[in-house]
Motif scaffolding. Sequence first.
Motif, short mmCIF file in Angstrom:
data_model
loop_
_atom_site.label_atom_id
_atom_site.label_comp_id
_atom_site.label_asym_id
_atom_site.label_seq_id
_atom_site.Cartn_x
_atom_site.Cartn_y
_atom_site.Cartn_z
N SER A 10 -92.82 -69.55 -20.19
CA SER A 10 -93.77 -70.43 -20.86
C SER A 10 -95.10 -69.71 -21.09
CB SER A 10 -94.01 -71.67 -20.00
OG SER A 10 -95.00 -72.50 -20.58
N THR A 11 -95.79 -70.16 -22.14
CA THR A 11 -97.14 -69.65 -22.42
C THR A 11 -98.20 -70.65 -21.97
OG1 THR A 11 -97.15 -70.58 -24.65
CG2 THR A 11 -96.27 -68.34 -24.41
N VAL A 12 -97.79 -71.70 -21.30
CA VAL A 12 -98.69 -72.77 -20.87
C VAL A 12 -98.94 -72.66 -19.38
CG1 VAL A 12 -99.01 -75.26 -20.71
CG2 VAL A 12 -97.82 -74.25 -22.69
N TRP A 13 -100.21 -72.70 -18.97
CA TRP A 13 -100.52 -72.45 -17.57
C TRP A 13 -99.93 -73.51 -16.64
CZ3 TRP A 13 -103.21 -75.81 -14.49
CH2 TRP A 13 -104.00 -76.77 -15.14
N ARG A 14 -99.74 -74.73 -17.15
CA ARG A 14 -99.23 -75.80 -16.29
C ARG A 14 -97.79 -75.57 -15.86
NH1 ARG A 14 -102.43 -78.22 -20.06
NH2 ARG A 14 -104.16 -79.48 -19.29
#
Length: 130
Positions: free
Chosen positions: A111-115
């Motif tokens: 994923s490229t999303v920190w969450r």
Amino acid sequence: QVQLVESGGGLVQAGGSLRLSCAASGGTFERYAMAWFRQAPGKEREFVAAIAWNGGRTYYADSVKGRFTISRDNAKNSVYLQMNSLKPEDTAVYYCAADSGLTRYSSATASTVWRAYNYWGQGTQVTVSS
């Protein structure tokens, strides 16, 4: 409990290079998607690069594409970020992150999303002077 320890940050002149390392312990590193994020003073944390558990897929922010390379060595429980042609705007604290979830493992993606990342290192400072 997974622990991530970054190293390799420092001060470098514009146009120079640095190689960041992240050593993992306490978990099953070879199953984790890994990523690097960064945060500059007064700015939000931003995605830099990510790599699937098997190294088969890599992802980059547009701002670093062609200059940075993410890689991993599952035998050494480590992930790396080779940074070339550094610019002053690359100055930030760089964080290593691990995603231990089954979704990215089963799809061999990242994923490229920190969450999406549930384990984080303490960060290493990168400063690029002009």
